[in-house]
Enzyme design. Structure first.
Site, short mmCIF file in Angstrom:
data_model
loop_
_atom_site.label_atom_id
_atom_site.label_comp_id
_atom_site.label_asym_id
_atom_site.label_seq_id
_atom_site.Cartn_x
_atom_site.Cartn_y
_atom_site.Cartn_z
N ARG A 133 1.01 -1.20 -0.14
CA ARG A 133 0.08 0.03 -0.08
C ARG A 133 0.81 1.40 -0.08
O ARG A 133 0.43 2.47 -0.70
CB ARG A 133 -0.95 0.00 1.17
CG ARG A 133 -1.98 -1.11 1.07
CD ARG A 133 -2.91 -0.92 2.45
NE ARG A 133 -3.72 -2.08 2.64
CZ ARG A 133 -3.94 -2.81 3.49
NH1 ARG A 133 -3.09 -2.62 4.64
NH2 ARG A 133 -4.88 -3.77 3.54
N PHE B 110 -10.93 -5.44 -5.82
CA PHE B 110 -10.79 -6.35 -4.68
C PHE B 110 -10.45 -5.53 -3.63
O PHE B 110 -9.55 -5.88 -2.95
CB PHE B 110 -10.04 -7.62 -5.01
CG PHE B 110 -10.46 -8.24 -6.34
CD1 PHE B 110 -11.39 -9.24 -6.30
CD2 PHE B 110 -9.69 -8.15 -7.53
CE1 PHE B 110 -11.76 -10.03 -7.61
CE2 PHE B 110 -10.03 -8.88 -8.63
CZ PHE B 110 -11.22 -9.84 -8.82
N ASP C 97 -15.74 -3.93 -4.79
CA ASP C 97 -15.50 -5.12 -3.97
C ASP C 97 -17.07 -5.60 -4.28
O ASP C 97 -17.85 -4.95 -4.23
CB ASP C 97 -15.01 -4.97 -2.73
CG ASP C 97 -14.52 -6.32 -1.83
OD1 ASP C 97 -13.46 -6.49 -1.75
OD2 ASP C 97 -15.49 -7.19 -1.59
N SER C 98 -17.24 -6.89 -4.21
CA SER C 98 -18.27 -7.65 -4.45
C SER C 98 -18.97 -7.60 -3.03
O SER C 98 -20.33 -7.98 -2.82
CB SER C 98 -18.21 -9.23 -4.82
OG SER C 98 -17.38 -9.88 -3.91
N ALA D 112 -15.71 -7.63 -9.67
CA ALA D 112 -14.50 -6.75 -10.14
C ALA D 112 -14.42 -7.39 -11.67
O ALA D 112 -13.90 -6.43 -12.39
CB ALA D 112 -13.43 -7.21 -9.13
N ASP E 212 -6.07 -7.04 -6.52
CA ASP E 212 -5.65 -8.14 -5.44
C ASP E 212 -6.88 -8.95 -4.91
O ASP E 212 -7.42 -8.94 -4.05
CB ASP E 212 -5.42 -6.96 -4.18
CG ASP E 212 -5.05 -7.88 -3.01
OD1 ASP E 212 -4.35 -9.21 -3.21
OD2 ASP E 212 -5.03 -7.42 -1.86
N CYS F 16 -2.47 -14.25 -3.69
CA CYS F 16 -2.16 -14.82 -2.23
C CYS F 16 -2.29 -16.37 -2.27
O CYS F 16 -2.41 -16.65 -1.24
CB CYS F 16 -2.99 -14.02 -1.27
SG CYS F 16 -4.53 -13.91 -1.49
#
Ligand code: SAH
Length: 397
Positions: free
Chosen positions: A215, A231, A253-254, A283, A301, A341
């Site tokens: 970030r 995301f 974001d969902s 997204a 992300d 990730c």
């Protein structure tokens, strides 16, 4: 203590301090350990090797100690203190601008199956094994000893992570609360930015601490740019971009709850809605409708696309598709911060997926930086599987 005896030559990984014993390496078990019990691991020629938590499944023992001594009464406090000292040494604890960090990162801190995130006096614990789940009382006492009066609460959030077994009381809740502390959320500081973290309703322990450095990296490049944060969860990257002087940030974001928190975080940091727009949307669909060249900095992300090896091939295809969509839309001279990730997707495989995406778009793409998980998500050198977050900073012409 019950004994786990290995097959011949299967002690080698343990002699190299790898903290897992796979069920296939076991010749026999002396005794009838229950899941989560401590067991002593022996080689086929009856040499003591280690002590760990017994688990039913492919990882049969998670090692807590390679020492001759069985676990001493001060084991938990000693281990938590060691982890704490690393965070002090890295300047994470005691910092004026950051008061949240991961205190215990499982194998990386010698405590396989245990995650503890620290949010300004509140420790949120997630046990990933029955042994850690059963030890949570002792772990809570260790946290009280290490943090003393500054500890506000210890919250157990293992219901989604501990293997479900009949008899385990998998209800999230407080193991400790200082008198008068009643909130389920609080505002923390990360590099001077303010974030509201709700450990009860949020995802994982409430906040994705692993993106702190990345970030900050976005912050260094966001000035004057139009940013798309895909995301976004609670808007970590968005706040840094706004702080750095981005012209406008769109966050997607969902999760409705996550987007509500983004709006709170935008306001909390004093930004007005004319510089930020929230979209509760898928997204990938959102990206499909993005006009080419609208954004000159994108963050991608997504959640882990592959949670196990079997899902690897599909995951790589999904990373390629997603990155091709981002690379094709970003403005010339634009940056794309792209992440994975998924633990089973290694750096090379991820870079290959992004390479294929770039080739598919036919644009000139440079890798400016390789991105990682930060110091408080340390990797035990004997357990390379602990490395999971990887990213690339792309420059697209
Ligand atoms: N970048 C974030 C962390 C992202 S975690 C941060 O810095 O905090 C992954 C996020 O993806 C979660 O918030 C989840 O709600 C969201 N998500 C999962 N599937 C999605 C989809 N198809 N479209 C949009 N968001 C999605």
């Amino acid at each position: 203590m019950d004994k786990v005896i290995l097959r011949p030559r299967r002690e080698e990984s343990i002699l190299r301090f790898h903290p897992w014993v796979f069920s296939g390496a076991i010749a026999r078990i002396v005794g009838t350990p229950a899941e989560g019990d401590l067991v002593a691991v022996y080689s086929s020629d009856d040499r003591y090797l280690a002590t760990g938590h017994y688990q039913i499944g492919s990882i049969a023992v998670r090692i807590l100690s390679f020492d001759e001594d069985p676990l001493a009464p001060d084991f938990w406090e000693k281990m938590v203190r060691r982890a704490f000292q690393v965070r002090v040494a890295c300047g994470l604890h005691g910092s004026e601008t950051t008061n949240c960090y991961r205190l215990v990162h499982g194998e990386g801190d010698g405590l396989p199956g245990l995650i503890i995130d620290y949010y300004d006096g509140v420790c949120v614990l997630q046990a990933h094994s029955v042994g850690m789940f059963k030890a949570k009382g002792a772990i809570c006492e260790a946290l009280q000893a290490v943090y003393g009066d500054s500890l506000r609460a210890v919250y157990d959030k293992s219901s989604g992570t501990a293997p479900f077994k009949a008899g385990l009381d998998l209800v999230d809740g407080y193991l400790y609360r200082a008198p008068g502390f009643t909130a389920d959320e609080q505002v923390v500081l990360e590099n001077g930015n303010r974030f509201c973290v709700n450990w009860n309703e949020g995802q994982k322990t409430g906040f994705f601490l692993d993106q702190r450095e990345n970030r900050a990296h976005v912050g260094r490049l966001a000035k004057g740019r139009t940013v798309l944060n895909l995301f976004c969860y609670t808007g970590g990257f968005s706040i840094y971009a706004l702080q750095a002087g981005a012209v406008h940030v769109d966050s997607v974001d969902s999760s409705r709850k996550a987007m509500d928190m983004v709006d709170r975080n935008v306001a909390l940091n004093g930004f007005t809605p004319d510089r930020h727009t929230s979209y509760c949307a898928d997204a990938i669909e959102f990206l499909r409708d993005v006009p080419e060249g609208k954004y000159d900095l994108m963050i991608v992300d997504p959640p882990a696309f592959a949670k196990h090896r079997g899902a690897l091939k599909n995951a790589l295809r999904a990373y390629q598709r997603l990155n091709a969509a981002a690379i094709s839309k970003v403005a010339p001279g634009g940056f794309v911060f792209t992440f994975s990730c998924s633990q089973v997707v290694d750096k090379e495989a991820f870079a290959l997926a992004v390479f294929s995406a770039a080739a598919q778009c036919g644009r000139s793409v440079r890798i400016l930086d390789r991105l990682n998980q930060p110091a408080d998500h340390a990797v035990n050198i004997y357990h390379p599987e602990g490395e999971y977050l990887k990213g690339l900073l792309l420059y697209v012409e």
